[in-house]
Design an enzyme around this catalytic site. Structure first.
Site, PDB file in Angstrom:
ATOM      1  N   ASP A 224      20.622  76.290  60.227  1.00 60.06           N
ATOM      2  CA  ASP A 224      20.540  77.504  59.394  1.00 60.06           C
ATOM      3  C   ASP A 224      19.270  77.547  58.550  1.00 60.06           C
ATOM      4  OD1 ASP A 224      23.161  78.132  60.312  1.00 60.06           O
ATOM      5  OD2 ASP A 224      23.945  76.721  58.844  1.00 60.06           O
TER       6      ASP A 224
ATOM      7  N   HIS B 111      22.245  83.404  65.462  1.00 61.07           N
ATOM      8  CA  HIS B 111      21.103  83.915  64.724  1.00 61.07           C
ATOM      9  C   HIS B 111      21.176  85.425  64.592  1.00 61.07           C
ATOM     10  CE1 HIS B 111      19.496  82.241  68.627  1.00 61.07           C
ATOM     11  NE2 HIS B 111      19.604  83.515  68.871  1.00 61.07           N
TER      12      HIS B 111
HETATM   13  P1  IMP Z   1      30.226  71.677  66.596  1.00 63.66           P
HETATM   14  O1  IMP Z   1      28.797  71.822  66.978  1.00 63.66           O
HETATM   15  O2  IMP Z   1      30.997  72.973  66.682  1.00 63.66           O
HETATM   16  O3  IMP Z   1      30.922  70.564  67.345  1.00 63.66           O
HETATM   17  O4  IMP Z   1      30.281  71.255  65.042  1.00 63.66           O
HETATM   18  C1  IMP Z   1      29.779  70.003  64.596  1.00 63.66           C
HETATM   19  C2  IMP Z   1      29.110  70.146  63.239  1.00 63.66           C
HETATM   20  O5  IMP Z   1      27.914  70.904  63.382  1.00 63.66           O
HETATM   21  C3  IMP Z   1      29.942  70.897  62.198  1.00 63.66           C
HETATM   22  O6  IMP Z   1      29.664  70.342  60.932  1.00 63.66           O
HETATM   23  C4  IMP Z   1      29.399  72.313  62.280  1.00 63.66           C
HETATM   24  O7  IMP Z   1      29.603  73.035  61.062  1.00 63.66           O
HETATM   25  C5  IMP Z   1      27.942  72.024  62.511  1.00 63.66           C
HETATM   26  N1  IMP Z   1      27.242  73.131  63.198  1.00 63.66           N
HETATM   27  C6  IMP Z   1      27.329  73.475  64.502  1.00 63.66           C
HETATM   28  N2  IMP Z   1      26.526  74.514  64.766  1.00 63.66           N
HETATM   29  C7  IMP Z   1      25.900  74.831  63.617  1.00 63.66           C
HETATM   30  C8  IMP Z   1      24.888  75.806  63.282  1.00 63.66           C
HETATM   31  O8  IMP Z   1      24.409  76.587  64.110  1.00 63.66           O
HETATM   32  N3  IMP Z   1      24.490  75.792  61.980  1.00 63.66           N
HETATM   33  C9  IMP Z   1      24.963  74.910  61.058  1.00 63.66           C
HETATM   34  N4  IMP Z   1      25.888  73.992  61.332  1.00 63.66           N
HETATM   35  C10 IMP Z   1      26.350  73.943  62.613  1.00 63.66           C
END
Ligand code: IMP
Length: 434
Positions: free
Chosen positions: A13, A41
């Protein structure tokens, strides 16, 4: 054959979309190299707002070919939904290509992600529930489906017949309350995705290699950020892929010597979504104010992001592991009006001063930030366009960040619009380390 990688230096982000937008005129190809529809995004083009999770933002520029590289995990239903949504708004999506080697996020991956997070409760990772981890796990276990399987009914049925009984047994064991998955229904959905995406599935590695050989400029767009990297983040509170610049090679289909520049993107403060240690987290009204002014809510989940002071300990690490050549600093305007700004320069862990990013989540959890403080500035920054337009205190803060990073900060963003940008260094953005 310039190949520029855009990489997040924090927990995601950071505003990587604005950097892509800035470079779009110089670029012919934009390649996503990892992650899936956990990313999000928002692109503002004139009066129109587009929210995309999978399709690279280059799709909005008619001269750009957007590619989804083999390192991405694809939920075909999301991809089709985005392509249809864009087409309905008059965007030409015919150039989008997705690698035949991308792994497919199946409905059972989403169920696994939800059930395992529910089972872990407060000890969970706080995933986006998009099935990202389970899909990458199947890829590593060599039982996953790839996009090419959606075009081959025999292979598809054979693989699902072998896998689905195991998935159902596992889901029942971890407390999933849904009905068991039926092979035939999954085969039918997968074949219909294949029919819809047939023209889009391609060997993107060959496409990008031919493009680089022809002298085109390609941009490799990372999702998430360095501190969510499977190897370099605070494991296990990470995503299951490689957002670091090296991921652009494995997941995008290029070799390390083909990368000509790495642009690191960071905000003037930090945010984090989901669980995990966060030494500079602000749990007071200053944090609340930054979150509100900075609209710090997740594009994918709508969750309020956690907010904290800037942390230079992981910054130095991120500059190194990504071999960052220059930095774009976003959201400096959000810090206006704060009396005293803190900047974490080291940690105290077990009574010792530590300047290196610790390898383990346990150590990061024990870290107490050591801050330097900077006087703030009351002025709004939205109208600043040159370094001289910035108040001296803001310039001093940016200077301190650049000194800690050890690489130039070339652009400072002071608002969401493309024009709300201060150019500090007018070397071409895509130039490599000088
Ligand atoms: P996952 O990618 O859904 O398995 O989530 C794993 C970790 O990455 C969690 O803490 C999510 O909140 C974080 N996360 C996944 N994608 C994003 C993103 O695009 N922005 C910020 N955090 C993310």
């Amino acid at each position: 054959m310039p190949a520029t990688v855009i990489v997040g230096l924090q927990w995601g982000d950071e505003g990587k979309g604005k950097a892509t937008d800035f470079l779009s005129e110089q670029v012919r190809w934009v390649v996503r190299y990892q992650g899936g529809d956990n990313a999000g995004h928002t692109i503002v083009l004139g009066t129109e707002v587009f929210k995309l999770h999978l399709v690279p933002s280059g799709v909005l520029y008619p001269h750009i070919v957007p590619l989804i590289g083999p390192g991405v995990v694809v939920n075909p239903a999301t991809l089709i939904g985005e392509l249809d949504g864009l087409a309905a708004r008059g965007v030409d999506t015919s150039r989008v290509r997705v690698s035949h080697a991308c792994h497919v996020i199946m409905p059972y991956h989403v169920a696994e992600d939800r059930a395992s997070e529910a089972r872990l409760g407060r000890a969970g990772i706080g995933t986006t529930h998009r099935g990202i981890g389970p899909a990458y796990a199947d890829r590593a276990s060599r039982v996953g489906l790839r996009m090419e399987d959606l075009l081959d009914e025999t292979a598809l049925r054979r693989k699902l017949e072998r896998l689905v009984p195991d998935k159902n047994a596992w889901l029942a064991q971890i407390g999933d309350e849904g009905r068991p998955f039926a092979v035939e229904a999954l085969v039918e959905s997968a074949l219909s995705w294949g029919v819809r995406l047939r023209e889009q599935i391609a060997d993107t590695t060959t496409l990008i290699q031919d493009a680089l050989r022809a002298g085109d400029h390609a941009l490799f767009e990372g999702a998430q950020g360095t501190l969510l990297d499977l190897d370099h983040g605070s494991y296990p509170f990470v995503t299951s892929s490689s957002p670091v610049a090296g991921g652009a090679c494995t997941g995008g289909g290029i070799g390390p010597l083909q990368v000509t520049a790495v642009i690191g993107i960071m905000k003037a403060y930090t945010t984090r979504v989901g669980a995990g240690p966060y030494p500079t987290e602000l749990l007071d009204e200053i944090g609340e104010g930054i979150a509100m002014r900075g609209h710090e809510f997740g594009t994918t989940t709508g969750r309020r992001r956690r907010v904290g002071w800037f942390d230079a300990v992981p910054l130095r690490y991120a500059v190194d592991v990504n071999s960052v050549s220059s930095i774009i600093l976003n959201k400096l305007d959000i810090l206006s009006g704060i009396d005293e700004i803190r900047l974490c320069v080291a940690y105290e862990i077990n009574g010792r001063r530590v300047e290196r990013w610790p390898a383990s989540a346990e150590e990061v959890a024990r870290a107490k930030p050591i801050y330097e403080t900077f006087p703030g500035w009351p002025e709004e920054l939205h109208a600043a366009r040159t370094p001289d337009d910035l108040p001296p205190n803001a310039r001093a803060y940016v200077g301190a960040l650049a000194a800690l990073a050890g690489v130039p900060i070339t652009l400072v963003s002071v608002g969401p619009e493309r024009t709300q940008t201060v150019i500090l260094d007018d070397r071409p953005l895509a130039a490599g380390r000088g």
